[in-house]
Design a protein around this motif. Sequence first.
Motif, PDB file in Angstrom:
ATOM      1  N   SER A  47     -38.301   7.236   5.868  1.00 31.50           N
ATOM      2  CA  SER A  47     -38.479   6.688   7.061  1.00 31.50           C
ATOM      3  C   SER A  47     -40.047   7.454   7.703  1.00 31.50           C
ATOM      4  CB  SER A  47     -37.346   7.146   8.006  1.00 31.50           C
ATOM      5  OG  SER A  47     -36.159   6.680   7.532  1.00 31.50           O
ATOM      6  N   PHE A  64     -29.988  13.206   2.975  1.00 30.50           N
ATOM      7  CA  PHE A  64     -31.244  13.205   4.122  1.00 30.50           C
ATOM      8  C   PHE A  64     -31.922  14.571   3.925  1.00 30.50           C
ATOM      9  CE2 PHE A  64     -29.231   9.264   4.969  1.00 30.50           C
ATOM     10  CZ  PHE A  64     -30.496   8.133   4.961  1.00 30.50           C
ATOM     11  N   GLN A  74     -32.808  14.478  12.715  1.00 27.86           N
ATOM     12  CA  GLN A  74     -32.236  12.938  12.377  1.00 27.86           C
ATOM     13  C   GLN A  74     -31.567  13.002  11.064  1.00 27.86           C
ATOM     14  OE1 GLN A  74     -32.793  10.097  14.456  1.00 27.86           O
ATOM     15  NE2 GLN A  74     -31.356   9.182  12.975  1.00 27.86           N
ATOM     16  N   TYR A  77     -28.003  14.437  11.235  1.00 32.70           N
ATOM     17  CA  TYR A  77     -27.303  13.403  12.081  1.00 32.70           C
ATOM     18  C   TYR A  77     -26.936  12.310  11.085  1.00 32.70           C
ATOM     19  CZ  TYR A  77     -25.971   9.308  14.709  1.00 32.70           C
ATOM     20  OH  TYR A  77     -25.126   8.405  15.486  1.00 32.70           O
ATOM     21  N   TRP A  78     -27.747  11.938  10.169  1.00 32.55           N
ATOM     22  CA  TRP A  78     -27.326  10.658   9.174  1.00 32.55           C
ATOM     23  C   TRP A  78     -26.377  11.355   8.158  1.00 32.55           C
ATOM     24  CZ3 TRP A  78     -33.316   8.966   9.058  1.00 32.55           C
ATOM     25  CH2 TRP A  78     -33.425   8.108   9.742  1.00 32.55           C
ATOM     26  N   ASN A  79     -26.612  12.610   7.769  1.00 33.05           N
ATOM     27  CA  ASN A  79     -25.574  13.242   6.694  1.00 33.05           C
ATOM     28  C   ASN A  79     -24.221  13.212   7.310  1.00 33.05           C
ATOM     29  OD1 ASN A  79     -27.812  13.355   5.062  1.00 33.05           O
ATOM     30  ND2 ASN A  79     -28.648  15.445   5.491  1.00 33.05           N
ATOM     31  N   TYR A  83     -23.025   6.386   7.115  1.00 28.98           N
ATOM     32  CA  TYR A  83     -24.064   5.913   6.211  1.00 28.98           C
ATOM     33  C   TYR A  83     -24.609   6.483   5.181  1.00 28.98           C
ATOM     34  CZ  TYR A  83     -29.158   4.751   6.481  1.00 28.98           C
ATOM     35  OH  TYR A  83     -30.193   4.340   6.253  1.00 28.98           O
ATOM     36  N   LEU A  84     -24.354   7.836   4.912  1.00 30.44           N
ATOM     37  CA  LEU A  84     -24.598   8.724   4.014  1.00 30.44           C
ATOM     38  C   LEU A  84     -24.110   8.327   2.543  1.00 30.44           C
ATOM     39  CD1 LEU A  84     -26.027  11.223   2.576  1.00 30.44           C
ATOM     40  CD2 LEU A  84     -24.255  12.545   3.189  1.00 30.44           C
TER      41      LEU A  84
END
Length: 250
Positions: A47, A64, A74, A77-79, A83-84
């Motif tokens: 990203s 991530f 970020q 948060y994604w981890n 979504y991971l």
Amino acid sequence: MNLSLQLLLLLTLTVRTALTGGYYHYGTSECLTSSSDLTDVEYIRTSYFNKDPYARFNSTVGEFVGFTEFGVKQAKYWNSLPYLQEMRGTLESYCKHNLGLDFSSVLMKAVRPRVELMSEQQPSGAHMSMLMCSAYDFYPPAIDMYWQRDGKKVTTDVTTTEELADGDWYYQVHSYLEYTPRSGEKISCVVEHASFSEPMVYDWDPSLPESDRNKIAIGASGLVLGIILSAAGFIYYKKKSSGEWRPHRV
């Protein structure tokens, strides 16, 4: 020479989103491999904000990783999201699926080269002669072309071009041999390519240049046709003069 195909294949998907003030947020998805069996394939999702990467997912790492203060937050948060798991599954669903199609439909296809062997006149008028061996319309571009003289590889007075792309997935290459002709010698151009099960050997016939051979072939064809027409005319004349042929009366 082993002409095994060694590739670094890259699939990239870029998504850009314009923000107010002319700034850009975008991401790239890459699939990297150097083998056709896809055992070392790697998926990387990066990203960016403008041109600076701030977070990245790497299938080898499995999560991530952030590169900036915002990116670290970020990534964390994604981890923590489902979504991971989705990103981890992309290696199979996106990379291996698409790379497998690319290898089978394009990269593993081999097209045999069309090889031509001809002589070139020396503009200096010297006693040295020059032969040109050309390979056209082949794929993949990896190819080995060399000369043999009486079965032995020639290592001097040889110039070979790089593989030249035709712009239509096909390639061409040319090799030149400068030599002094000797009576009874045998000169060959050897071509190795993935489309061949073994090296192909093309022998040079110094008896006549190709243009002269074509002229003789055309002349011989004309001579045979002339003889046939002359014979037909002679037979017609003999029949008419002997009275065997008479026109039909009306």
